[in-house]
Design an enzyme around this catalytic site. Sequence first.
Site, mmCIF file in Angstrom:
data_model
loop_
_atom_site.group_PDB
_atom_site.id
_atom_site.type_symbol
_atom_site.label_atom_id
_atom_site.label_comp_id
_atom_site.label_asym_id
_atom_site.label_seq_id
_atom_site.Cartn_x
_atom_site.Cartn_y
_atom_site.Cartn_z
ATOM 1 N N SER A 136 0.882 -1.395 0.077
ATOM 2 C CA SER A 136 0.065 -0.033 0.004
ATOM 3 C C SER A 136 0.776 1.296 -0.037
ATOM 4 O O SER A 136 1.802 1.240 0.484
ATOM 5 C CB SER A 136 -0.987 -0.042 1.234
ATOM 6 O OG SER A 136 -1.790 1.039 1.234
ATOM 7 N N LYS A 159 -4.475 -6.705 3.486
ATOM 8 C CA LYS A 159 -4.541 -5.459 2.252
ATOM 9 C C LYS A 159 -6.023 -5.209 2.005
ATOM 10 O O LYS A 159 -6.226 -4.085 1.760
ATOM 11 C CB LYS A 159 -3.778 -5.993 1.104
ATOM 12 C CG LYS A 159 -3.722 -4.848 0.224
ATOM 13 C CD LYS A 159 -3.248 -3.532 0.804
ATOM 14 C CE LYS A 159 -2.966 -2.425 -0.240
ATOM 15 N NZ LYS A 159 -3.811 -2.046 -1.288
ATOM 16 N N HIS A 176 -7.484 -3.415 4.428
ATOM 17 C CA HIS A 176 -6.951 -2.021 4.658
ATOM 18 C C HIS A 176 -7.458 -1.154 3.464
ATOM 19 O O HIS A 176 -8.028 0.019 3.870
ATOM 20 C CB HIS A 176 -5.637 -2.081 4.120
ATOM 21 C CG HIS A 176 -5.008 -0.608 3.905
ATOM 22 N ND1 HIS A 176 -5.109 -0.271 2.572
ATOM 23 C CD2 HIS A 176 -3.991 0.058 4.434
ATOM 24 C CE1 HIS A 176 -4.378 0.982 2.369
ATOM 25 N NE2 HIS A 176 -3.831 1.148 3.428
ATOM 26 N N ASN A 177 -7.862 -1.805 2.405
ATOM 27 C CA ASN A 177 -8.761 -0.888 1.420
ATOM 28 C C ASN A 177 -10.035 -0.527 1.678
ATOM 29 O O ASN A 177 -10.668 0.353 1.411
ATOM 30 C CB ASN A 177 -8.631 -1.612 0.145
ATOM 31 C CG ASN A 177 -7.190 -1.655 -0.656
ATOM 32 O OD1 ASN A 177 -6.286 -1.452 0.003
ATOM 33 N ND2 ASN A 177 -7.025 -1.358 -2.024
ATOM 34 N N GLU A 180 -10.093 1.929 3.931
ATOM 35 C CA GLU A 180 -9.703 3.307 3.316
ATOM 36 C C GLU A 180 -10.719 3.920 2.672
ATOM 37 O O GLU A 180 -11.406 5.092 2.550
ATOM 38 C CB GLU A 180 -8.550 2.687 2.334
ATOM 39 C CG GLU A 180 -8.477 3.905 1.081
ATOM 40 C CD GLU A 180 -7.450 3.227 -0.169
ATOM 41 O OE1 GLU A 180 -6.392 2.525 0.292
ATOM 42 O OE2 GLU A 180 -7.857 3.338 -1.240
#
Length: 485
Positions: free
Chosen positions: A134, A188, A191-192, A195
């Site tokens: 990232s 990940k 994480h997105n 986000e």
Amino acid sequence: MSEKPVGVADIGVVGMAVMGSNLARNLAHHGNVTAVYNRTDAKTDELIRDHGSEGEFVPSHDIDDFVASLKKPRVAIIMVQAGRGTDAVIEQLADRFEPGDIIVDGGNANFLDTIRREKDLRERNLNFAGTGISGGEEGALNGPSIMPGGSDEAWDRLKPILESIAAEAEGEPCVTHIGHDGAGHFVKMVHNGIEYADMQLIAEAYDLLRRVGGHDTAALAEVFDEWNQGDLESYLIEITAEVLRQKDAETGKPLVDVITDQAGSKGTGVWTVQNAVGLGIPVSGIGEAVFARAVSSKPKQREAVQALEKGRPEPVAKPDGFEDDVRAALYASKVVAYAQGFDIIIAGAEQYDWQIDKGAVAKIWRAGCIIRARFLNRIVEAYERNPELPTLLADEYFAKVVADGEAAWRRVVSTAALSGVPVPGFASALSYYDSLSSDRLPAALIQAQRDFFGAHTYGRIDKPGVFHTLWSGDRSEIQTEGSGH
Ligand code: 6PG
């Protein structure tokens, strides 16, 4: 013709689009001899022409030469668009790699694909480390946050290389072995998802300050700058101020005012929600963010409803201390979104048998990645205080954030509702908090309804067992389980 180099490169990168070439440059900047290869030669040549002097690169125009240029055990990072092409490149490498060699997929792959690929390659005695990276283009070049999955053996070989290129937070590299097979890409993905939630909440704050607060775009940039000095300090708040300051060259207007209000997405947010639903984890913050992008991108529906001549509510008069209230509501909603994000990490780890250290995940998100924020230190501390925390909302620091901001949060959500400003993120975060903190939920009524039409049974608050009311009979209650005979 000069001799082709054999066994000289510490690592190779396949895929020389911006992310791949930036990552290759980052590797070379840190003393790693870096082999590079791209399907079309032009991109490889461009990298060497423009940046060849920045470190030691070993370019190849042929996949056999690329593989031969790598030191054994070989390590190659694939940086091609997720999905399309990834399997083909894996196949090309796997056909040429030897037992113990390592293929790293640095794209935004679906973790279920990563699990499948890891299994296939393990059966061929190759290592496959699906790795979340990232930080966008800038992060790839100057220090991303890196989330590797795969075997312990692969991690031992990758650790020094990845540590050399990762971002640093308080002297520590932002990379940790997340867990086996798909764990890195799973984290990940989350994480997105976070986000998405974070961006949606910031967008709602912006909209409220604009429509109820009456701020023009320049003043809004100031507000976000100021927020970036406090607990909300983060990359996304920082770039929001920068974006708001940007003027459109053609019209002289703020750029944000001439951008079409339809948000796109590439899929990782949707994956987070799909997987959370499957795992039974309410990630309503991420869900609302995904849905809000979808609503924005339905112009026909929006036009049809706007065409109804029913008038819009007037924004209420700006309440005193509105900016501070919105800041508190944003912070509290953000705590909910992150709490839900960590919930799905915990559930995923359980489901797929990964040993994920939540504190370590929060640590590697402190720098390099898109959701980097001061606030992540508080999450690290929360999991240090109690690694088995049932929800971040129960941690003493976050409980206080929410308690201190609660009244403001309620004022903001009701002001938004009265003013006709959509705040799905703020409102659903508040409802989630109210659900967790209510001592009795209407789920009891739902259980009774289910029992009425489908004999789905219910539990009772006053005794153990499973019960059913004979709704179409005499409406007496029978015990269907746990009666002891
Ligand atoms: C990152 C970003 C990066 C990208 C996503 C979001 O961590 O560097 O998350 O992966 O920005 O692809 O994409 P969408 O908003 O297009 O889904």
